[in-house]
Design an enzyme around this catalytic site. Sequence first.
Site, PDB file in Angstrom:
ATOM      1  N   LYS A  83      -7.787 -44.210 -29.092  1.00 31.18           N
ATOM      2  CA  LYS A  83      -9.083 -43.680 -28.708  1.00 31.18           C
ATOM      3  C   LYS A  83      -9.215 -43.655 -27.190  1.00 31.18           C
ATOM      4  CE  LYS A  83     -10.348 -43.145 -32.946  1.00 31.18           C
ATOM      5  NZ  LYS A  83      -9.043 -43.408 -33.572  1.00 31.18           N
ATOM      6  N   PHE A  84     -10.090 -42.770 -26.680  1.00 29.27           N
ATOM      7  CA  PHE A  84     -10.161 -42.601 -25.225  1.00 29.27           C
ATOM      8  C   PHE A  84     -10.687 -43.858 -24.538  1.00 29.27           C
ATOM      9  CE2 PHE A  84     -14.554 -41.929 -25.948  1.00 29.27           C
ATOM     10  CZ  PHE A  84     -15.234 -41.835 -24.738  1.00 29.27           C
TER      11      PHE A  84
END
Length: 384
Positions: A188-189
């Site tokens: 995930k970012f």
Amino acid sequence: MASWETLVVGRPNVGERERLMRRLDGVLDRLWLTNNGPLVREFEERIARVAGTRHAVATCNATTGIQIAARAAGIRPGDEVIVPSFTWVATAHALEWIGIVPVFCDVDEATANADPEHVARLIGPRTRGILAVHVFGRPCEVDELTRLADEHGLVLLFDAAHALGCTYRGKPVGGFGTAEIFSFHATKFVNSVEGGVIVTDDDAYAARVRALRNQGIDPAGRIAGPGTVARMNEFCAAMGLTSLDAIDTIVTANRRNHAVYEEHLAGVPGVTVRGQLPGERANHQYLVIEVEQARAGISRETVLEDLLRYDVHARRYFSPICHQVEPYRSAPERHVPLPLPRAEALASRVLSLPTGPTVEPDDVAAICRVIRDSVSRAGRRLVA
């Protein structure tokens, strides 16, 4: 230009390494490694601010987060929960693993999210809840799903794994339904290596969630009932905080790359870049294209093969979709009472491409050249 080997979907964003190491040194100095340590509490407070909610409860991952969120809402084994098939299989597995039956709905191809009209048709006597997914960070039809849940007395949960920092009607994703669940997996970012967070505005519900993730122990230290061990540890919280420190830099890079992809793929027959909800804040965590074979003259699979030849590690997000894998494929009468043609069609077209701070505009331009060349060669073959 970065080396081709760096062009991978989901490469972790580490943030400032020195900040991470200072936090880890503090963990070791305090000898407080887990059990609701100070970094976990700080991480929860910061996520609650991003989500605009009163409560954020960190878990060891988002899968256990979904399970705890469902149990805390009163959903029990044997109950049915409507889930879009077009999502990563962990959304469905989280329910199936604890005896809750995921019943798959079709999606709106324009948004990739659960189609409220199909959801309405699936509501039956055993339906206890809806678990919708903000796919690729684009918020669901929250208002319509909320109306359905209220009308039928259903629990409404959102898998918000892709949607940290996004908004719907100007409100941050996080405060909708009974609860929303964020993922902070390494891909995930914003990541905590492994981790999840349940966010809610319901005080009593938050207290139940906190007890369930901690062996059923309530705030007074009493064992109020069965629970599990789903706590986030301090090392993961240190990574999560460091990644949060860099959120603006990451989103800026994602937004820049999205614009460059749109520019360089404009006019390529049969290839479109999926957009976000107009007028809303988006994290652009995923850069997703669709390859429509009838117009492009080439399949999504061929484009993927061409990209892999240049070490561009794109991903089929999501294919196969949930009802096409086990155990759901072998029991369609239990999980899929109707065909899901739109979800299946979308799954055959989508491809997620590299983005993030490690991907430069020159990298994006080079990736787009590979895609344009693939489609161009297909066009020449058709003419010949």
